[in-house]
Scaffold this motif. Structure first.
Motif, PDB file in Angstrom:
ATOM      1  N   VAL A  59      25.639 -49.921  38.397  1.00 17.43           N
ATOM      2  CA  VAL A  59      25.385 -48.519  38.702  1.00 17.43           C
ATOM      3  C   VAL A  59      24.842 -47.770  37.487  1.00 17.43           C
ATOM      4  O   VAL A  59      23.967 -46.906  37.620  1.00 17.43           O
ATOM      5  CB  VAL A  59      26.628 -47.832  39.314  1.00 17.43           C
ATOM      6  CG1 VAL A  59      27.745 -47.728  38.305  1.00 17.43           C
ATOM      7  CG2 VAL A  59      26.298 -46.473  39.890  1.00 17.43           C
ATOM      8  N   CYS A  60      25.332 -48.099  36.298  1.00 12.33           N
ATOM      9  CA  CYS A  60      24.852 -47.428  35.077  1.00 12.33           C
ATOM     10  C   CYS A  60      23.373 -47.709  34.840  1.00 12.33           C
ATOM     11  O   CYS A  60      22.615 -46.811  34.461  1.00 12.33           O
ATOM     12  CB  CYS A  60      25.663 -47.872  33.864  1.00 12.33           C
ATOM     13  SG  CYS A  60      27.391 -47.394  33.947  1.00 12.33           S
ATOM     14  N   ASP A  61      22.971 -48.958  35.045  1.00 14.25           N
ATOM     15  CA  ASP A  61      21.568 -49.321  34.854  1.00 14.25           C
ATOM     16  C   ASP A  61      20.672 -48.630  35.878  1.00 14.25           C
ATOM     17  O   ASP A  61      19.594 -48.145  35.545  1.00 14.25           O
ATOM     18  CB  ASP A  61      21.377 -50.838  34.947  1.00 14.25           C
ATOM     19  CG  ASP A  61      21.999 -51.578  33.784  1.00 14.25           C
ATOM     20  OD1 ASP A  61      22.269 -50.936  32.741  1.00 14.25           O
ATOM     21  OD2 ASP A  61      22.225 -52.797  33.912  1.00 14.25           O
ATOM     22  N   LEU A  65      17.771 -46.009  34.926  1.00  9.16           N
ATOM     23  CA  LEU A  65      16.408 -46.301  35.339  1.00  9.16           C
ATOM     24  C   LEU A  65      15.810 -45.161  36.161  1.00  9.16           C
ATOM     25  O   LEU A  65      14.659 -44.769  35.964  1.00  9.16           O
ATOM     26  CB  LEU A  65      16.376 -47.601  36.149  1.00  9.16           C
ATOM     27  CG  LEU A  65      15.023 -48.023  36.721  1.00  9.16           C
ATOM     28  CD1 LEU A  65      14.064 -48.393  35.606  1.00  9.16           C
ATOM     29  CD2 LEU A  65      15.202 -49.188  37.677  1.00  9.16           C
ATOM     30  N   LEU A  66      16.607 -44.609  37.070  1.00  6.15           N
ATOM     31  CA  LEU A  66      16.108 -43.562  37.974  1.00  6.15           C
ATOM     32  C   LEU A  66      16.291 -42.160  37.413  1.00  6.15           C
ATOM     33  O   LEU A  66      15.875 -41.183  38.041  1.00  6.15           O
ATOM     34  CB  LEU A  66      16.783 -43.684  39.342  1.00  6.15           C
ATOM     35  CG  LEU A  66      16.563 -45.007  40.088  1.00  6.15           C
ATOM     36  CD1 LEU A  66      17.238 -44.975  41.439  1.00  6.15           C
ATOM     37  CD2 LEU A  66      15.081 -45.321  40.231  1.00  6.15           C
ATOM     38  N   ILE A  73      24.207 -41.862  42.100  1.00  2.01           N
ATOM     39  CA  ILE A  73      23.864 -43.237  42.470  1.00  2.01           C
ATOM     40  C   ILE A  73      25.017 -43.879  43.232  1.00  2.01           C
ATOM     41  O   ILE A  73      24.807 -44.558  44.251  1.00  2.01           O
ATOM     42  CB  ILE A  73      23.474 -44.066  41.222  1.00  2.01           C
ATOM     43  CG1 ILE A  73      22.208 -43.504  40.577  1.00  2.01           C
ATOM     44  CG2 ILE A  73      23.302 -45.540  41.592  1.00  2.01           C
ATOM     45  CD1 ILE A  73      20.969 -43.496  41.456  1.00  2.01           C
ATOM     46  N   SER A  74      26.244 -43.661  42.765  1.00  2.00           N
ATOM     47  CA  SER A  74      27.418 -44.220  43.442  1.00  2.00           C
ATOM     48  C   SER A  74      27.510 -43.733  44.881  1.00  2.00           C
ATOM     49  O   SER A  74      27.832 -44.506  45.788  1.00  2.00           O
ATOM     50  CB  SER A  74      28.698 -43.860  42.689  1.00  2.00           C
ATOM     51  OG  SER A  74      28.717 -44.490  41.437  1.00  2.00           O
ATOM     52  N   VAL A  95      30.517 -53.900  37.983  1.00  2.00           N
ATOM     53  CA  VAL A  95      30.148 -54.212  39.358  1.00  2.00           C
ATOM     54  C   VAL A  95      28.633 -54.269  39.434  1.00  2.00           C
ATOM     55  O   VAL A  95      27.948 -53.322  39.046  1.00  2.00           O
ATOM     56  CB  VAL A  95      30.701 -53.141  40.341  1.00  2.00           C
ATOM     57  CG1 VAL A  95      30.253 -53.439  41.760  1.00  2.00           C
ATOM     58  CG2 VAL A  95      32.216 -53.069  40.244  1.00  2.00           C
ATOM     59  N   PHE A  96      28.127 -55.389  39.911  1.00  2.00           N
ATOM     60  CA  PHE A  96      26.687 -55.576  40.062  1.00  2.00           C
ATOM     61  C   PHE A  96      26.310 -55.476  41.530  1.00  2.00           C
ATOM     62  O   PHE A  96      26.989 -56.037  42.395  1.00  2.00           O
ATOM     63  CB  PHE A  96      26.249 -56.936  39.508  1.00  2.00           C
ATOM     64  CG  PHE A  96      26.333 -57.020  38.017  1.00  2.00           C
ATOM     65  CD1 PHE A  96      25.282 -56.566  37.230  1.00  2.00           C
ATOM     66  CD2 PHE A  96      27.457 -57.540  37.402  1.00  2.00           C
ATOM     67  CE1 PHE A  96      25.357 -56.630  35.843  1.00  2.00           C
ATOM     68  CE2 PHE A  96      27.540 -57.616  36.021  1.00  2.00           C
ATOM     69  CZ  PHE A  96      26.487 -57.156  35.243  1.00  2.00           C
TER      70      PHE A  96
END
Length: 117
Positions: A59-61, A65-66, A73-74, A95-96
């Motif tokens: 989620v961080c990535d 990115l966005l 995002i979550s 978490v991926f």
């Protein structure tokens, strides 16, 4: 104003109508399909799906990115999980997220092909 042409008679092609009627899914399946496509109606969710079609991400990535907050995002990932469009796996505390299956990839790729024609 031009005259609108009108039919003098109506002819229903009963064999065609009956054939298609026999192939129509149940109403609840059509509603579920409509709900699925509603999920694709949000540009943030489309962006998330698109990046996940390239690479599994946390989620961080995705947020970085966005250019969005982790919270935003979550929230979108929750909707995508409920629609069974994304899945997740844990690696330690991280978490991926990835696309749920090849069907989602196909939907994204076919949509991109369509708009690029």
């Amino acid at each position: 104003m031009a005259d609108i042409p009108s039919c003098e008679f109506i002819h229903v092609h009963e064999s065609v109508v009956n054939e298609v009627r026999a192939l129509m899914p149940e109403e609840e399946k059509l509603y579920a399909l409509a709900d699925l496509y509603k999920v694709f109606g949000d540009s943030t969710r489309i962006k998330i799906l698109y990046v996940l079609s390239i690479e599994e991400m946390c989620v961080c990535d995705i947020a970085g990115l966005l250019g969005m907050t982790i919270s935003a995002i979550s929230h979108q990932l929750k909707i995508l999980k409920q629609a069974r469009l994304v899945k997740f796996r844990r690696e330690g505390k991280t978490v991926f997220y990835s696309l749920a299956d090849n069907h989602v990839t196909t939907i994204i790729n076919n949509g991109m092909e369509h708009i690029e024609e």
